[in-house]
Design a protein around this motif. Structure first.
Motif: not given
Length: 1187
Positions: A1104-1108
């Motif tokens: 899981v990669k989170k970005t704005p």
């Protein structure tokens, strides 16, 4: 012979003239002469005897100067009377030498030119004259002791200034006033007038507040600055409140050098950021608007921004005090509060708007609703179990309404239903309804049709009086429209229709097209405000562009047309009215707002207790002054006379019968004033309009015919060109009420010589103060000026129209035997005879007839209307003090109590989370909407609020939403997720899902990412299955969001008033942006579903990669944003919030704003899933396949 009792021969001549009706029409100059003579009686309050004596004296003077040459008599009389008129010469007037007007006229040694100069020449009033007028003022709260002190101080200071003395011998207030006058004269280069010193003394000598009336052009800004400096030098903080930001900034800049000389710090609170605002309020004197002071107080106490620092409410000086205390006293300032959940109400508001638009008023006055097929209307009334649509259609076929076999065809092919029932003859439909009434006696109908002339005809008039209610219908082919007797029945019908499509979640999502789904936690808000929203939808239909509002760059901006016509850049209407107007013009749709914080003008001013000092051009009549005294305890009033005799001549106002004649009359008066006449040169004219719309119409008319025509309608534009030069002969300014407040028009000497500025007021102002403010532009600073009111009959309230019609009817009856016209003809007959003859006997005849003309009752319709208006104003003010004001105070007390709770929240939690503060604010706003009652006492409401707030704070401690708002839990969960407390965040998301799965898209999405992040590389099939299920449900929930956006769009565009062809409207762009963001969200979820599904099948895992959240949309949608930001660098770096607001509203930023909306609902980040390749997982999948 007594000249006031005409000889019987004169009466005989009048009777003969009346009987014979001689054709004796006056020429233009003769008409003007009579108007001038009557004007002395009506406008300057001369008596008929005095005017008659004046006319005799003028004829005697002409006779002695011109002897037997009477060819120029009329022109000479017009010139002399015009000079008397524009200089407002009264019968008691005296020249510098002490002579009366009649004595000067009788003195042939004084030439005509010298006489005119003498009439125009006025000296400043002496101190004794000023104090004498103050003493005689009926509403002035002064005593002889105060006036004696005042006289002593001013006379001493005046003597010191005149002798250029240092004033070392003066002490106390005398010394302080002298130093202030010297500083003002040094920096401003003008002499301080006696009236300004008197005004200063009245305030300085008052222990409690003082409100002073100072006329237009009398130097209010100087009085304000000198009194502010006096209080500041005594160590106090002084707040100066102006009626507009433009005037506040102007006055601060103009007087800064004066304050600098006195070593007093000064600033203006307009367009300041937080840091600059705090520095501003450290100054000893702060200029600003009452709205800005109030807004900064709310920022300080509600938003917890340290703006005021240690500043307290010590002294307020209010310019245009009547406007702020009375007209805008109950105005409330509220800072915008973000409550994301309110976007859910947009589809409902759109449904209300579309439903309201289906109702219309016929020419006959009847109100009709939307069209329904006749069988639906009947079926709704029958309400019999088992009696369905096809049964009713069969009944219609049996009675001949439908052709034989129609029902069979419809059974076979239902799509034929509309085609077969659309066209039905009215007589057959009447027969069918009669059959229905016979079979179902409880169903009774009143059927109508529209005739070719627009009248309504009843088709089945009933002879029996059953007492049963009949449903009124308008027939139109095979369709019927309900007819409604009044507006209340219409509102009830609309609410019933709206509720058919309104559903509160959680609920089963029906397939009904156009359904609106509202989160259940908003049900109390909807139930309490639904009827108000419906009323406002109809209100928006009738509101006029360029009247109640203007459109600024696709923004709907209110206009305060009732008083100042100020464009309310920061104002928005509440209770859905703003949104309905945006729908009306296909503009960008702003979310509904509810009030979480507020302060009224009255509330702010009362914080200064007895230390309120105010100045105004007009304090008003007795009722208005007494109202201000009742609201602000301890405040005294005083009217300061002008420093020179005022020369305002008010031409008798007129009421025109219709709009066409009204506009023609306005144009006629303006053109008459800007053209030269034999007795004067050209003048300049200011036309004051009630609406922007009329101003634009008149500007078009004059713009093509008068070269120097200017338009002044917006306070949010640079209008400096209007004030940069003096108004010259022939100049015309078309303005709204903006012109009546604080702005300064300079008039050239040539215009002054011609009689000064002529002001035309095109409407009846709401009160005498507004009337005086408009007329105050003329005759400033002792210069001459004139004014006239021209009103349209149809613009008056209906009761006043009825009174005028009744009065006119009575006047018509009286005029049947009226001989006044014959007297006027006889006057002209004698005047003409006098010009041809050499006999002095005609003068006596003229005087006798003139007296009867002038003695006529001169009361006009407009005078009667104004008297009634003033009575109504007094009643309204009484109601304001007794009803409106207590409710305003009650709400402010409740808000004060809420602030105490907010203080405790900050005190106990040091710095509570944003979601907690937002949740408490939201609870308070909803409480105010649903539980505030005007009937309940403040004590009872505060008790209820105290209990409810205690419960809400307790819920927050338990991480519960006080208003059960699902978005609170999402926001809490998001905050916990960002700091790694995943289990707790999952619990929060689960609360949302359990409470309302319909609107749990973000909760499902965030919970899935939290599950996957929590397990990380140890994701077992159960974890992946749970995440997959959440993502699939998130996908379905986002679909509901999309559907509701589509519902909003369909309802709003159902009946558009803006025809833009194929061009996309501002509303289209707004909807497109929201739709784009939601579709992008769906795409992100769908991609995540695919990857989780693949990982589960492969017995693998996902990273899981989170970005704005702002990376949710593709780059192409964000590309316009940097371009517009570069182009708008001035707005970005500007301190002007208006420029920034325009930038934020730009269509290129719609995507960005839609993303911000998602972020506010808890979607702070989006998640990109990777499925790393695992050899072990690959072989494991093969092994499972083999088994």
């Amino acid at each position: 012979m007594d000249e006031m009792n005409p000889h019987p021969r004169v009466i005989g001549q009048v009777v003969a003239s009346f009987i014979v009706h001689r054709l004796f029409s006056p020429n233009e100059n003769e008409t003007i002469l009579l108007k001038q003579l009557q004007g002395l009686v009506r406008s300057i309050k001369w008596s008929p005897e005095d005017v008659t004596a004046l006319f005799d004296a003028l004829l005697q003077r002409f006779e002695s100067v011109y002897r037997n040459d009477r060819s120029s008599l009329l022109t000479w009389l017009l010139q002399m009377l015009h000079c008397i008129e524009v200089n407002y010469i009264t019968p008691t007037w005296r020249s510098k030498s002490g002579k009366t007007l009649l004595e000067l006229i009788g003195d042939t040694a004084v030439t005509n030119e010298a006489l005119k100069v003498c009439l125009a020449d006025d000296e400043d009033k002496t101190l004794d004259e000023i104090i004498g007028e103050i003493r005689d003022g009926e509403l002035n709260q002064v005593n002889d002791e105060l006036l004696a002190k005042l006289s002593d101080i001013v006379s001493s200071v005046e003597a010191a200034l005149r002798s250029h003395s240092s004033g070392s011998h003066l002490t106390g207030l005398k010394k302080e006033l002298l130093s202030l006058c010297q500083a003002a004269e040094k920096t401003k280069k003008f002499k301080i007038r006696l009236t300004q010193m008197v005004s200063w003394c009245l305030m300085a000598l008052s222990e409690s507040g003082r409100l002073i009336q100072v006329g237009t052009g009398e130097g209010k800004s100087c009085i304000v600055a000198m009194f502010a400096a006096f209080r500041a030098l005594r160590g106090e903080k002084v707040d100066i409140m102006s009626s507009s930001s433009v005037l506040a900034e102007r006055d601060m800049k103009e007087w800064k050098e004066f304050y600098d000389v006195l070593k007093i710090s000064v600033d203006c609170n307009i367009n300041k950021q937080d840091k600059d605002s705090k520095k501003c309020y450290e100054s000893q004197i702060v200029y600003g608007t009452v709205e800005q002071f109030t807004g900064d107080w709310l920022q300080h106490h509600f938003h917890r921004r340290d703006i005021f620092g240690q500043r307290t409410f010590q002294c307020a000086i209010v310019d245009e005090v009547d406007s702020l205390m009375l007209d805008k006293g109950h105005h409330v300032v509220s800072l915008s509060s973000d409550i994301p959940a309110l976007h859910h109400l947009n589809p409902l508001l759109a449904l209300i708007w579309a439903t309201a638009n289906q109702y219309s008023k016929l020419g006959s006055g009847h109100i009709v609703g939307r069209k329904y097929p006749f069988y639906q209307v009947v079926l709704k009334q029958i309400k019999q179990e088992g009696f369905d649509e096809l049964t009713l259609l069969q009944m219609a076929e049996d009675t001949g309404v439908l052709a034989k076999g129609t029902v069979t065809e419809i059974r076979r092919k239902p799509s034929l239903l509309n085609e077969k029932t659309a066209n039905v003859a009215a007589d057959k439909l009447v027969e069918f309804f009669r059959t229905v009434e016979t079979r179902f006696p409880s169903c009774q109908f009143a059927l109508h049709s529209i005739n070719t002339d627009g009248s309504i005809e009843e088709l089945n008039r009933s002879s029996r009086e059953s007492g049963q209610r009949r449903v009124s219908l308008l027939l139109n082919g095979g369709f019927c429209q309900y007819m409604y007797p009044d507006e209340n029945s219409v509102l009830k019908a609309v609410e019933e229709e709206v509720r058919r499509f309104l559903h509160f979640t959680p609920c089963e999502l029906s397939k009904t097209e156009g359904s609106c789904y509202i989160p259940g936690f908003l049900s109390d808000v909807v139930e309490s405000k639904l009827s108000v929203w419906i009323e406002n939808a109809f209100c928006a239909q009738t509101m006029e562009k360029d009247h109640e509002y203007i459109i600024e760059g696709h923004r709907i901006v209110p206009v305060d047309y009732s008083s100042t016509d100020l464009v309310g850049n920061w104002m928005k209407w509440c209770d859905g009215l703003q949104q309905f107007l945006e729908m009306k013009h296909q503009s960008k749709l702003n979310d509904l707002t509810i009030i979480t914080n507020y302060m009224s003008n009255v509330g702010l001013l009362q914080k200064y207790k007895s230390q309120i000092y105010g100045l105004s051009e007009t304090l008003g009549e007795k009722a208005e002054i007494e109202t201000m005294r009742r609201i602000y305890q301890g405040i005294k009033t005083c009217q300061i006379p002008p420093y020179k005799r005022r020369k305002l001549f008010e031409v008798q106002g007129v009421i025109m019968k219709d709009e066409t004649r009204w506009i023609e009359k306005i144009c006629e008066v303006v053109f008459d004033q800007i053209k030269p006449t034999p007795y004067r040169s050209r003048r300049a004219v200011l036309v004051i309009c009630k609406t922007v719309k009329l101003a634009k119409v008149l500007y078009q008319i004059f713009g093509g015919r008068v070269p120097n025509t200017m338009l002044y309608i917006k306070n949010n534009r640079d209008n400096s060109v209007l004030f940069a030069k003096k108004l010259g002969a022939g100049d015309v300014i078309i303005a709204t009420n903006l012109a009546a407040r604080g702005t300064e028009l300079q008039v050239s000497d040539s215009v002054k010589a011609a009689g000064g500025l002529f002001v035309v007021k095109t409407f009846l102002p709401v009160n005498s103060r507004m009337e005086a403010q408009g007329f105050g532009y003329a005759a400033r600073r002792g210069s001459p000026g004139s004014a006239q009111m021209i009103v349209c009959f149809s613009h008056l309230p209906e009761p006043l129209q009825l009174l005028i019609l009744t009065r006119n009817l009575l006047s018509f009856m009286e005029n049947i035997i009226d001989v006044s016209a014959s007297f006027r003809r006889l006057f002209l007959q004698h005047l003409r005879h006098y010009q041809r003859s050499n006999t002095m006997e005609e003068i006596q005849e003229i005087s006798s007839v003139l007296f009867h003309i002038l003695a006529e009752n001169s009361s006009s319709d407009l005078m009667m209307v104004k008297e009634i208006r003033d009575v109504l104003v007094a009643e309204q003010l009484s109601s304001y003090v007794e009803s409106e004001l207590p409710n305003v105070k009650k709400k402010e007390e409740l808000f004060g109590q809420y602030l105490e709770t907010l203080d405790l929240l900050y005190k106990n939690n040091n710095k509570p989370t944003e979601s907690d503060v937002s949740a408490l604010n939201e609870f308070w706003a909803i409480w105010l909407l649903t539980k505030f009652s005007e009937e309940s006492s403040a004590v009872r409401l505060k008790t209820i609020l105290n209990t409810d707030l205690s419960k809400s704070v307790q819920k927050l401690r338990q991480r519960e939403s006080p208003s059960s708002n699902v978005h609170y839990y999402i926001a809490q969960g998001s905050e916990l997720q960002q700091i790694g407390r995943l289990s707790e965040s999952i619990d929060m998301y689960t609360k949302v899902i359990n409470q309302d799965p319909c609107w749990a898209a973000v909760a499902y999405y965030n919970r899935a990412s939290a599950f996957l992040t929590q397990q990380n590389r140890s994701q077992d099939p159960e974890c992946l299955s749970q995440a997959l299920e959440d993502l699939q449900k998130a996908f379905m929930s986002v679909k509901l969001y999309c559907d509701q956006v589509d519902v909003t769009y369909r309802y709003v565009t159902q009946q558009s008033t803006d025809l833009t062809g194929n061009l996309a409207t501002r509303f289209d762009k707004y909807i497109m942006a929201r739709h784009t963001v939601l579709v992008s969200f769906k795409a992100n979820i769908y991609e995540a579903i695919q990857k989780v599904d693949r990982a589960r099948d492969m017995s693998g895992s996902v990273r899981v990669k989170k970005t704005p959240v702002y990376f949710l949309v593709s780059l192409e949608h964000l590309l316009p944003m940097p371009v517009i930001l570069l182009e708008s660098a001035r707005e970005i770096y500007s301190r002007n919030p208006l420029l920034r607001h325009r930038l934020v509203s730009h269509p290129s930023l719609d995507i960005y704003n839609a993303l911000m909306s998602l972020e506010s609902m808890g979607l702070t980040h989006i998640y990109v899933l990777d499925t790393p390749f695992s050899l072990a997982a690959f072989f494991s999948k093969i092994a499972r396949a083999l088994h």
